[in-house]
Design a protein around this motif. Structure first.
Motif, mmCIF file in Angstrom:
data_model
loop_
_atom_site.group_PDB
_atom_site.id
_atom_site.type_symbol
_atom_site.label_atom_id
_atom_site.label_comp_id
_atom_site.label_asym_id
_atom_site.label_seq_id
_atom_site.Cartn_x
_atom_site.Cartn_y
_atom_site.Cartn_z
ATOM 1 N N GLU A 1 0.832 -1.211 0.000
ATOM 2 C CA GLU A 1 0.000 0.000 0.000
ATOM 3 C C GLU A 1 0.862 1.255 0.000
ATOM 4 N N ASP A 2 1.940 1.242 0.813
ATOM 5 C CA ASP A 2 2.822 2.408 0.857
ATOM 6 C C ASP A 2 3.541 2.616 -0.471
ATOM 7 N N ALA A 3 4.002 1.526 -1.077
ATOM 8 C CA ALA A 3 4.711 1.636 -2.347
ATOM 9 C C ALA A 3 3.791 2.171 -3.432
ATOM 10 N N ARG A 4 2.602 1.617 -3.509
ATOM 11 C CA ARG A 4 1.642 2.031 -4.537
ATOM 12 C C ARG A 4 1.237 3.490 -4.338
ATOM 13 N N ALA A 5 1.020 3.890 -3.099
ATOM 14 C CA ALA A 5 0.612 5.267 -2.818
ATOM 15 C C ALA A 5 1.702 6.252 -3.234
ATOM 16 N N ALA A 6 2.964 5.903 -2.972
ATOM 17 C CA ALA A 6 4.065 6.800 -3.339
ATOM 18 C C ALA A 6 4.145 6.969 -4.851
ATOM 19 N N ALA B 1 3.256 10.514 -7.058
ATOM 20 C CA ALA B 1 4.347 11.254 -7.707
ATOM 21 C C ALA B 1 4.377 11.093 -9.219
ATOM 22 N N LEU B 2 4.187 9.878 -9.710
ATOM 23 C CA LEU B 2 4.472 9.602 -11.117
ATOM 24 C C LEU B 2 3.629 10.424 -12.095
ATOM 25 N N PRO B 3 2.317 10.557 -11.905
ATOM 26 C CA PRO B 3 1.537 11.340 -12.872
ATOM 27 C C PRO B 3 1.966 12.801 -12.956
ATOM 28 N N ARG C 1 -2.209 9.958 -26.749
ATOM 29 C CA ARG C 1 -1.492 10.221 -25.500
ATOM 30 C C ARG C 1 -2.023 9.337 -24.385
ATOM 31 N N ARG C 2 -1.086 8.795 -23.618
ATOM 32 C CA ARG C 2 -1.466 7.992 -22.464
ATOM 33 C C ARG C 2 -2.057 8.876 -21.373
ATOM 34 N N ASP C 3 -3.016 8.349 -20.673
ATOM 35 C CA ASP C 3 -3.517 9.009 -19.473
ATOM 36 C C ASP C 3 -2.488 8.800 -18.362
ATOM 37 N N PRO C 4 -1.899 9.863 -17.811
ATOM 38 C CA PRO C 4 -0.832 9.693 -16.819
ATOM 39 C C PRO C 4 -1.262 8.871 -15.605
ATOM 40 N N HIS C 5 -2.469 9.093 -15.135
ATOM 41 C CA HIS C 5 -2.934 8.354 -13.959
ATOM 42 C C HIS C 5 -3.173 6.883 -14.306
ATOM 43 N N GLY C 6 -3.749 6.635 -15.474
ATOM 44 C CA GLY C 6 -3.961 5.259 -15.890
ATOM 45 C C GLY C 6 -2.658 4.522 -16.124
ATOM 46 N N TYR C 7 -1.683 5.225 -16.686
ATOM 47 C CA TYR C 7 -0.382 4.606 -16.931
ATOM 48 C C TYR C 7 0.310 4.281 -15.609
ATOM 49 N N ALA C 8 0.225 5.180 -14.634
ATOM 50 C CA ALA C 8 0.818 4.917 -13.319
ATOM 51 C C ALA C 8 0.171 3.702 -12.665
ATOM 52 N N VAL D 1 17.279 -7.467 -16.386
ATOM 53 C CA VAL D 1 16.147 -6.586 -16.129
ATOM 54 C C VAL D 1 16.675 -5.212 -15.759
ATOM 55 N N MET D 2 16.171 -4.194 -16.443
ATOM 56 C CA MET D 2 16.490 -2.805 -16.113
ATOM 57 C C MET D 2 15.391 -2.266 -15.201
ATOM 58 N N LEU D 3 15.767 -1.682 -14.093
ATOM 59 C CA LEU D 3 14.794 -1.164 -13.144
ATOM 60 C C LEU D 3 14.743 0.358 -13.208
ATOM 61 N N MET D 4 13.588 0.886 -13.557
ATOM 62 C CA MET D 4 13.374 2.336 -13.499
ATOM 63 C C MET D 4 13.077 2.674 -12.039
ATOM 64 N N VAL D 5 13.967 3.426 -11.392
ATOM 65 C CA VAL D 5 13.934 3.587 -9.937
ATOM 66 C C VAL D 5 13.503 4.976 -9.480
ATOM 67 N N GLU D 6 13.138 5.859 -10.410
ATOM 68 C CA GLU D 6 12.902 7.260 -10.071
ATOM 69 C C GLU D 6 11.431 7.606 -9.815
ATOM 70 N N ALA D 7 10.583 6.611 -9.637
ATOM 71 C CA ALA D 7 9.145 6.864 -9.616
ATOM 72 C C ALA D 7 8.686 7.769 -8.482
ATOM 73 N N ALA D 8 9.425 7.797 -7.375
ATOM 74 C CA ALA D 8 9.007 8.634 -6.248
ATOM 75 C C ALA D 8 9.381 10.096 -6.433
ATOM 76 N N GLY D 9 10.274 10.381 -7.379
ATOM 77 C CA GLY D 9 10.522 11.773 -7.752
ATOM 78 C C GLY D 9 11.594 12.485 -6.969
ATOM 79 N N GLU D 10 11.517 12.499 -5.666
ATOM 80 C CA GLU D 10 12.456 13.274 -4.860
ATOM 81 C C GLU D 10 13.787 12.533 -4.697
ATOM 82 N N ARG D 11 14.853 13.298 -4.636
ATOM 83 C CA ARG D 11 16.196 12.711 -4.599
ATOM 84 C C ARG D 11 16.368 11.709 -3.460
ATOM 85 N N ARG D 12 15.999 12.085 -2.251
ATOM 86 C CA ARG D 12 16.193 11.195 -1.107
ATOM 87 C C ARG D 12 15.394 9.916 -1.259
ATOM 88 N N ALA D 13 14.172 10.045 -1.767
ATOM 89 C CA ALA D 13 13.320 8.868 -1.952
ATOM 90 C C ALA D 13 13.911 7.929 -3.001
#
Length: 332
Positions: A230-235, A239-241, A261-268, A299-311
């Motif tokens: 739940e925490d991962a999905r919420a983060a 942020a992603l959209p 164009r993709r719907d940003p919320h649907g894509y997230a 496997v390449m992992l896109m790791v920037e989904a939370a947006g903020e540097r510390r996250a």
């Protein structure tokens, strides 16, 4: 897989500093490779030269391989890109990996003067010259797009017969082109693992028809770990959209063609539903399933989904400590 994604409220310097920090953190966390995306004139990614940033990161790191995912061949001279790849292979001791792709029908083609013809009809010729260049062999061009007398890339690459070259493929034509040239393919994270597997099957068949034993594909996945699903999905959904909405709008067709164009919320939501977003055990299980479904070699992992540097840095550290060991153990 680092996109140098410009989330709202962050300036370019902050984004690029964070991208460099993320690459260094990935080496410390035990990742095998860092892959850098290349984009032009948009906030989706603010690295316009993946090869240039790769060179900088190769100098900052000592173990990890650094690759481009991808260098856009439709807007670059293939021999110039081959020279860059050979040079980086030499000075890094073979740690550079070159991912290339066709790109899209975007305004970049107009700005760099290559035009729609290079995008629509010149890709195969460009790839042929690139592969000849990175092999270090003598080459000449007498094609529809390029024409020059015999030359040889100097210095030649250190890695023989050539440095790693990977081809991003979305269409059957690109899959067959990769198969004919015995190149591994990169399959994007905008597809589910089952869709990636379908493309991999087309590639496998084409490779065998071309007389090659098909290597496993490189498959991309969004990866974000938290204490609970739940925490991962919420983060990610928070942020992603915010990044996707202005970022995806930066893809401007050069010829005015309509672009769905993709719907940003649907894509997230799609990424959360189909990729490695969750608690550590759930992320590991999804990645293992993705590898087994697709036959992936990497496997390449896109790791920037939370947006903020510390996250992002926390995500990389947790993936390295709590997820990757479990994936490697399950697949050993």
């Amino acid at each position: 897989m680092l996109l140098a994604a410009q989330f709202p409220g962050r300036d370019h310097t902050d984004v690029l500093d964070s991208t460099v920090a993320a690459a260094v953190a990935a080496e410390e966390a035990g990742f095998d490779d860092v892959w850098l995306a290349e984009h032009h004139f948009m906030s989706y990614g603010v690295c316009p030269s993946a090869a240039t940033l790769a060179g900088y990161l190769l100098g900052l790191t000592g173990r990890i391989s650094v690759g481009t995912a991808v260098s856009v061949l439709s807007t670059a001279h293939p021999v110039a890109l081959a020279e860059q790849a050979a040079l980086l292979d030499q000075v890094s001791g073979g740690r550079f990996r070159l991912g290339v792709g066709r790109g899209g029908p975007w305004v970049d083609l107009e700005v760099f003067g290559t035009g729609m013809d290079r995008y629509e009809r010149g890709f195969e010729e460009s790839l042929e010259l690139l592969l000849a260049g990175v092999s270090g062999a003598p080459m000449r061009a007498d094609g529809a797009t390029f024409g020059f007398r015999e030359v040889r890339v100097v210095p030649p690459p250190r890695t023989r017969p050539r440095p790693d070259v990977v081809l991003a493929a979305e269409s059957e034509a690109s899959l067959r082109l990769a198969a004919d040239n015995n190149l591994p393919v990169l399959l994007g994270m905008h597809r589910s693992p089952r869709e990636q597997a379908e493309l991999a099957a087309v590639y496998d068949k084409a490779a065998r028809e071309a007389g090659h034993e098909p290597p496993g594909p490189l498959v991309a996945s969004l990866a974000h770990v938290a204490d609970s699903g739940e925490d991962a999905r919420a983060a990610v959904l928070a942020a992603l959209p915010r990044w996707l909405e202005p970022g995806l709008a930066g893809y401007v067709p050069v010829d005015g063609r309509p672009r769905p164009r993709r719907d940003p919320h649907g894509y997230a939501r799609f990424l959360c539903d189909t990729h490695a977003v969750g608690a550590p055990a759930d992320c590991a299980a999804r990645l293992v399933e993705q590898v087994r479904t697709t036959g992936a070699a990497e496997v390449m992992l896109m790791v920037e989904a939370a947006g903020e540097r510390r996250a992002v840095l926390d995500n990389i550290a947790r993936l390295g400590a709590e997820v990757l060991p479990a994936v490697r153990a399950a697949l050993a």
